[in-house]
Motif scaffolding. Structure first.
Motif: not given
Length: 216
Positions: A57, A59, A61, A124, A126
């Motif tokens: 994963r 992410r 931001q 953002n 993901l």
């Protein structure tokens, strides 16, 4: 840039040799209390039935909208140097350096032209990838995100055998934009060369990419 790496405790004593999770977090200080850029990486590996599963994963931001305050503020004073033992000053000094750098960059005409369109948005992203070499009755469908999570976004993916491997949705929200892409790959969709490399092991993979663009 601040970089933090940690290995979380394993789930139980029975899995200390075969199962674990590694996290990596990196931040670029912003002009305020929150970072301008934050990157999170998670990696998990565990045995599963007659195979194993890998979960990755990423992410990302960004808070570009926080730079608007830099344009409206007077030029900051010079940043004091900190000694190696003055740990309390490090976080505030990092933010002050970011404000000073951003102020100089945004005061130029080129900086304004390049950055101005970004100041209205925070982006953002993901990316969630799961792969398994276990014998899963539902194949890659067993690795899909929970249906209720997709339904909360107004998404109902086609999970039939005839469904395309890549499906994408885009929608406009009151606060910005949302885009979701789902990729599903099963063993029979791989090239003959890759299948040969896998031997008799099953294979399934899913990847979800979720992006939001929030207006500020």
């Amino acid at each position: 840039m601040r970089l933090r790496r940690r290995r979380r405790p394993l789930l139980s004593p029975d899995t200390d040799a075969a199962q674990g999770r590694r996290d990596l977090v990196a931040e670029w200080p912003g002009p305020g209390d929150e970072p301008l850029l934050r990157v999170e990486w998670q990696q998990e590996h565990r045995p599963e039935a007659d195979g194993e599963r890998v979960h990755l994963r990423l992410r990302l931001q960004t808070r570009f909208s926080s730079l608007q305050a830099v344009l409206d503020a007077p030029e900051p004073a010079s940043v004091p140097r900190s000694s190696s033992g003055d740990q309390a000053l490090v976080p505030s000094r990092g933010g002050a350096l970011a404000r000073s750098w951003a102020h100089r960059a945004l005061r130029t005409s080129l900086g304004r032209r390049v950055v101005a369109p970004l100041l209205r948005y925070d982006l953002n992203t993901l990316i969630d990838v799961q792969a398994s070499t276990a014998s899963l009755a539902a194949g890659s469908r067993a690795l899909m995100p929970a249906p209720e999570r997709l339904a909360a976004l107004g998404i109902q993916p086609d999970l039939s055998p005839q469904a395309p491997p890549l499906q994408t949705w885009a929608a406009e929200r009151p606060q910005g934009l949302l885009q979701v892409s789902l990729l599903r790959i099963d063993r029979d969709q791989l090239s003959a060369r890759v299948q040969q490399a896998l031997g008799s092991a099953p294979f399934a993979l899913t990847a979800a990419i979720i992006q939001t663009l929030d207006r500020k």
